[in-house]
Design an enzyme around this catalytic site. Sequence first.
Site, PDB file in Angstrom:
ATOM      1  N   GLN A  27      -3.164  12.963 -55.889  1.00 23.64           N
ATOM      2  CA  GLN A  27      -4.114  12.726 -54.807  1.00 23.64           C
ATOM      3  C   GLN A  27      -3.711  13.509 -53.580  1.00 23.64           C
ATOM      4  O   GLN A  27      -2.538  13.694 -53.295  1.00 23.64           O
ATOM      5  CB  GLN A  27      -4.285  11.241 -54.514  1.00 23.64           C
ATOM      6  CG  GLN A  27      -3.041  10.476 -54.223  1.00 23.64           C
ATOM      7  CD  GLN A  27      -3.277   8.972 -54.297  1.00 23.64           C
ATOM      8  OE1 GLN A  27      -3.796   8.455 -55.277  1.00 23.64           O
ATOM      9  NE2 GLN A  27      -2.896   8.282 -53.246  1.00 23.64           N
ATOM     10  N   GLY A  28      -4.758  13.981 -52.911  1.00 22.36           N
ATOM     11  CA  GLY A  28      -4.580  14.743 -51.694  1.00 22.36           C
ATOM     12  C   GLY A  28      -5.459  14.162 -50.602  1.00 22.36           C
ATOM     13  O   GLY A  28      -6.436  13.463 -50.879  1.00 22.36           O
ATOM     14  N   TYR A  29      -5.125  14.480 -49.371  1.00 22.78           N
ATOM     15  CA  TYR A  29      -5.807  13.895 -48.224  1.00 22.78           C
ATOM     16  C   TYR A  29      -6.470  14.969 -47.382  1.00 22.78           C
ATOM     17  O   TYR A  29      -5.830  15.934 -46.960  1.00 22.78           O
ATOM     18  CB  TYR A  29      -4.815  13.077 -47.393  1.00 22.78           C
ATOM     19  CG  TYR A  29      -4.396  11.853 -48.154  1.00 22.78           C
ATOM     20  CD1 TYR A  29      -5.077  10.654 -47.996  1.00 22.78           C
ATOM     21  CD2 TYR A  29      -3.370  11.901 -49.091  1.00 22.78           C
ATOM     22  CE1 TYR A  29      -4.736   9.529 -48.733  1.00 22.78           C
ATOM     23  CE2 TYR A  29      -3.022  10.788 -49.827  1.00 22.78           C
ATOM     24  CZ  TYR A  29      -3.703   9.609 -49.646  1.00 22.78           C
ATOM     25  OH  TYR A  29      -3.374   8.505 -50.389  1.00 22.78           O
ATOM     26  N   LEU A  30      -7.776  14.787 -47.141  1.00 22.08           N
ATOM     27  CA  LEU A  30      -8.538  15.678 -46.264  1.00 22.08           C
ATOM     28  C   LEU A  30      -8.451  15.210 -44.817  1.00 22.08           C
ATOM     29  O   LEU A  30      -8.604  16.002 -43.897  1.00 22.08           O
ATOM     30  CB  LEU A  30     -10.000  15.737 -46.712  1.00 22.08           C
ATOM     31  CG  LEU A  30     -10.226  16.313 -48.108  1.00 22.08           C
ATOM     32  CD1 LEU A  30     -11.652  16.054 -48.574  1.00 22.08           C
ATOM     33  CD2 LEU A  30      -9.924  17.798 -48.115  1.00 22.08           C
ATOM     34  N   LEU A  80      -4.267  18.347 -47.009  1.00 21.78           N
ATOM     35  CA  LEU A  80      -2.986  18.422 -46.331  1.00 21.78           C
ATOM     36  C   LEU A  80      -1.913  18.221 -47.388  1.00 21.78           C
ATOM     37  O   LEU A  80      -2.074  17.405 -48.292  1.00 21.78           O
ATOM     38  CB  LEU A  80      -2.902  17.338 -45.262  1.00 21.78           C
ATOM     39  CG  LEU A  80      -4.061  17.342 -44.252  1.00 21.78           C
ATOM     40  CD1 LEU A  80      -4.098  16.033 -43.497  1.00 21.78           C
ATOM     41  CD2 LEU A  80      -3.917  18.510 -43.315  1.00 21.78           C
TER      42      LEU A  80
END
Length: 154
Positions: A27-30, A80
Site C-alpha cells: 500500500q502506498g499513500y497519495l 509518497l
Amino acid sequence: MASEIERKFLVTDETWRQDAVGTPYAQGYLSLDPQRIVRIRRAGEKAFLTIKGLTIGVTRAEFEYPIPLPDAEAMFALCLGPLIEKTRYIVPWAGNRWEVDEFHGDNAGLIIAELELASEDESFEKPPWLGLEVSDDLRYGNSRLVEHPFRSWT
C-alpha cells in the site's frame, strides 16, 4: 457515512500463526494529511482506493472502492514512499475475525493485530497472544510507518 472502529494491539508470541492464512499486501499513500488520508492498496490480486478521515477515539470515516489492479500498480508510482509491505493473516478467535499484519521491508519486525468493532464499547475476548494496546499510539498507523518506519525507531 461509512466508518471504521478499530482496536490495535502488539503481538507477543507466534501462537497466532497456527492455521492462519496470509495474503501479501502493498500500500502506498497519495495523501498523509490526517484529515484526509488517501491510500492505494493491493491485496493479493485485488486493488482498492481508500479515503480515511480524522480518527477520533478509535473511530474514523472510511470509504473504500475497488479499482483495476493495473491502475493501482500505476498509482504506486505517484505515492509518497516507501510503500508499506506486509502479509495480512486472518485469525479467528472467540467468534471474532482478527487481522494480524506482519510487516516487511522498512517495517520488518513489527506485528500488529487489529479487530474491527461495531461500536467503541463493544466487548471482546482477547487472545493470549495479544500484548499492549496501541490504538491510541499514532506511530503504529500504516500512514505514519511510511514517514517513520519501524526499523528507524530507537
